[in-house]
Design a protein around this motif. Structure first.
Motif, short mmCIF file in Angstrom:
data_model
loop_
_atom_site.label_atom_id
_atom_site.label_comp_id
_atom_site.label_asym_id
_atom_site.label_seq_id
_atom_site.Cartn_x
_atom_site.Cartn_y
_atom_site.Cartn_z
N THR A 116 106.17 69.25 -20.18
CA THR A 116 105.71 69.74 -19.37
C THR A 116 105.00 68.38 -18.22
O THR A 116 105.09 67.18 -18.43
CB THR A 116 104.35 70.67 -19.60
OG1 THR A 116 103.37 69.62 -20.03
CG2 THR A 116 104.76 71.68 -20.47
N GLU A 117 105.14 68.73 -16.83
CA GLU A 117 104.31 67.86 -16.10
C GLU A 117 103.36 66.35 -16.84
O GLU A 117 103.32 65.45 -16.64
CB GLU A 117 103.87 68.50 -14.47
CG GLU A 117 104.61 69.00 -13.63
CD GLU A 117 104.39 69.14 -12.25
OE1 GLU A 117 104.05 68.82 -12.09
OE2 GLU A 117 105.07 70.03 -11.90
N TYR A 121 100.36 70.58 -23.29
CA TYR A 121 100.63 71.79 -23.82
C TYR A 121 102.28 70.72 -24.35
O TYR A 121 102.61 72.12 -24.80
CB TYR A 121 101.60 72.94 -22.84
CG TYR A 121 100.43 73.49 -21.83
CD1 TYR A 121 98.76 73.62 -22.99
CD2 TYR A 121 99.68 73.29 -20.80
CE1 TYR A 121 97.89 74.74 -22.31
CE2 TYR A 121 98.46 73.85 -20.49
CZ TYR A 121 97.30 73.86 -21.32
OH TYR A 121 96.37 74.40 -20.04
N ASP A 122 103.12 70.42 -24.53
CA ASP A 122 103.96 69.53 -25.08
C ASP A 122 103.50 70.06 -27.04
O ASP A 122 104.45 69.94 -26.86
CB ASP A 122 104.62 67.95 -25.08
CG ASP A 122 104.69 67.55 -23.84
OD1 ASP A 122 104.72 68.92 -22.51
OD2 ASP A 122 104.83 66.47 -23.81
N ILE A 125 104.38 73.65 -26.72
CA ILE A 125 105.59 73.42 -27.03
C ILE A 125 106.45 73.42 -28.05
O ILE A 125 107.61 74.24 -27.99
CB ILE A 125 106.68 73.15 -25.24
CG1 ILE A 125 104.98 74.14 -24.40
CG2 ILE A 125 107.49 73.13 -25.24
CD1 ILE A 125 106.09 73.47 -23.01
#
Length: 172
Positions: A116-117, A121-122, A125
């Motif tokens: 993610t940017e 939330y990595d 995920i």
């Protein structure tokens, strides 16, 4: 340190002569402890990492430990999971090794990258596919019996098991 290493080596040799299965269980329990410790280390360091490489490795160790725990339970011949066969334990081992080696292959794509940017939330995920893949492995081995057989039940291994070990070795 050398005295400890020599003592452990002598201990393993003596145990292997008496009961090889017990030696495998000791090694598997040590492997589980190392896997969980590795995940814990990565989990606690996740905010300091600038990419998702270590998170992928950490989740790989955690979910491989889940599969290895079932493998170890099958070796112990526990009443917890009575219907496990030697084929099931070998299948669990193969599934765990596939999860590990594919992660090690793919994780290098995550070096220097986030999913993610902001990377916030990595871990979520990454955790979801690992949980799903582990669940599919467990379901296919323990409940539906659709995972390919690995043991011929007369002391030999199937072509799938032998080929899997070759593929896993090549990937590693």
């Amino acid at each position: 340190g050398i005295a400890i290493a020599v003592s452990l080596l002598v201990f393993f040799i003596v145990v292997s002569k008496q009961n090889f299965q017990f030696l495998i269980i000791i090694i598997e329990l040590a492997s589980l402890a190392i896997s969980i410790a590795t995940f814990s280390l990565v989990w606690n360091a996740r905010w300091n990492a600038k990419d998702t490489f270590l998170a992928a490795i950490g989740f790989s160790f955690l979910f491989t430990a889940v599969l290895d725990a079932f493998f170890t339970i099958a070796l112990i011949d526990s009443s917890v999971l009575r219907d496990l066969t030697m084929d099931n334990s070998i299948q669990l081992w193969i599934a765990a090794r596939y999860l590990q080696c594919i992660t090690l292959l793919v994780a290098f794509l995550l070096i220097g990258r986030t999913l993610t940017e902001d990377g916030k939330y990595d871990t979520t995920i990454l955790a979801l596919p690992y949980a799903a893949i582990t669940g599919v492995f467990l379901f296919s081995i323990l409940f539906s019996n659709i995972f390919p057989a690995c043991d011929t039940f007369n002391g030999g291994y199937t072509l799938f098991k032998i080929a899997s070990e070759v593929v896993i070795s090549i990937i590693l």
